[in-house]
Scaffold this active site. Structure first.
Site, PDB file in Angstrom:
ATOM      1  N   HIS A 100       0.866  -1.274   0.004  1.00  0.00           N
ATOM      2  CA  HIS A 100       0.061  -0.126  -0.037  1.00  0.00           C
ATOM      3  C   HIS A 100       0.955   1.348   0.060  1.00  0.00           C
ATOM      4  CE1 HIS A 100       0.724  -1.176   3.935  1.00  0.00           C
ATOM      5  NE2 HIS A 100       0.743   0.243   4.383  1.00  0.00           N
ATOM      6  N   HIS A 102       0.894   5.304   1.484  1.00  0.00           N
ATOM      7  CA  HIS A 102       0.399   6.142   2.214  1.00  0.00           C
ATOM      8  C   HIS A 102       0.219   7.538   1.484  1.00  0.00           C
ATOM      9  CE1 HIS A 102       0.769   4.104   6.120  1.00  0.00           C
ATOM     10  NE2 HIS A 102       1.738   3.476   5.369  1.00  0.00           N
TER      11      HIS A 102
END
Ligand code: 5GP
Ligand code: ZN
Length: 138
Positions: A100, A102
């Site tokens: 992922h 941020h």
């Protein structure tokens, strides 16, 4: 889909999230422990543990999406800056082992420090590492 992976479940909509964007490849949602107002996560629907596993197509699409979301954060929240952070491995701060990115909007006086300590390097070591990596990448 990895059965014991929380981001697989969130990406598939099996666990609720504060989703701000979804398409066939990604879900983008607000982090449950935001570092600043608007901190969100870009998560591919397919399970890749980290950057080493990520395929080129998903990597490209993730960064294109990051540009779109970043502009929305700036337009809507009026942030003064933005950090893109992506952690790989526990030593680097990864706590959820599904790739992922941020997006952390930054505000004047937000008091957050993501700057790492740096100091001038040993030029011989820099040249040695340069050669090792050049050889690997050829
Ligand atoms: P990492 O430390 O792996 O780079 O980032 C994982 C992030 O996921 C953390 O910022 C953490 O707050 C966030 N997070 C963990 N579990 C959940 C959850 O169930 N929902 C949401 N929205 N964020 C989560
Ligand atoms: Zn997963």
């Amino acid at each position: 889909m990895k059965d014991d992976c929380i981001f697989c479940k969130i990406a598939a909509g099996k666990i609720p999230s504060a989703t701000i964007y979804e398409d066939s490849h990604f879900r983008v949602f607000l982090d449950i422990n935001p570092a600043t107002k608007g901190h969100c996560l870009i998560v591919p629907k397919e399970h890749f543990e980290n950057i080493y596993e990520l395929d080129a197509d998903t990597a490209g699409k993730a960064f294109v999406l990051a540009t779109l979301i970043s502009r929305a954060l700036k337009n809507v929240l009026g942030c003064d800056g933005l950090n893109v952070v992506q952690n790989n491995g526990p030593i680097a701060g990864q706590s959820v082992f599904h790739f992922h990115m941020h997006l952390i909007p930054r505000y004047r006086d937000d008091g957050l420090s993501l700057l790492v300590e740096q100091e001038p390097g040993d030029m011989e070591e820099i040249q040695r590492i340069r050669q090792l990596l050049k050889d690997e990448l050829q």
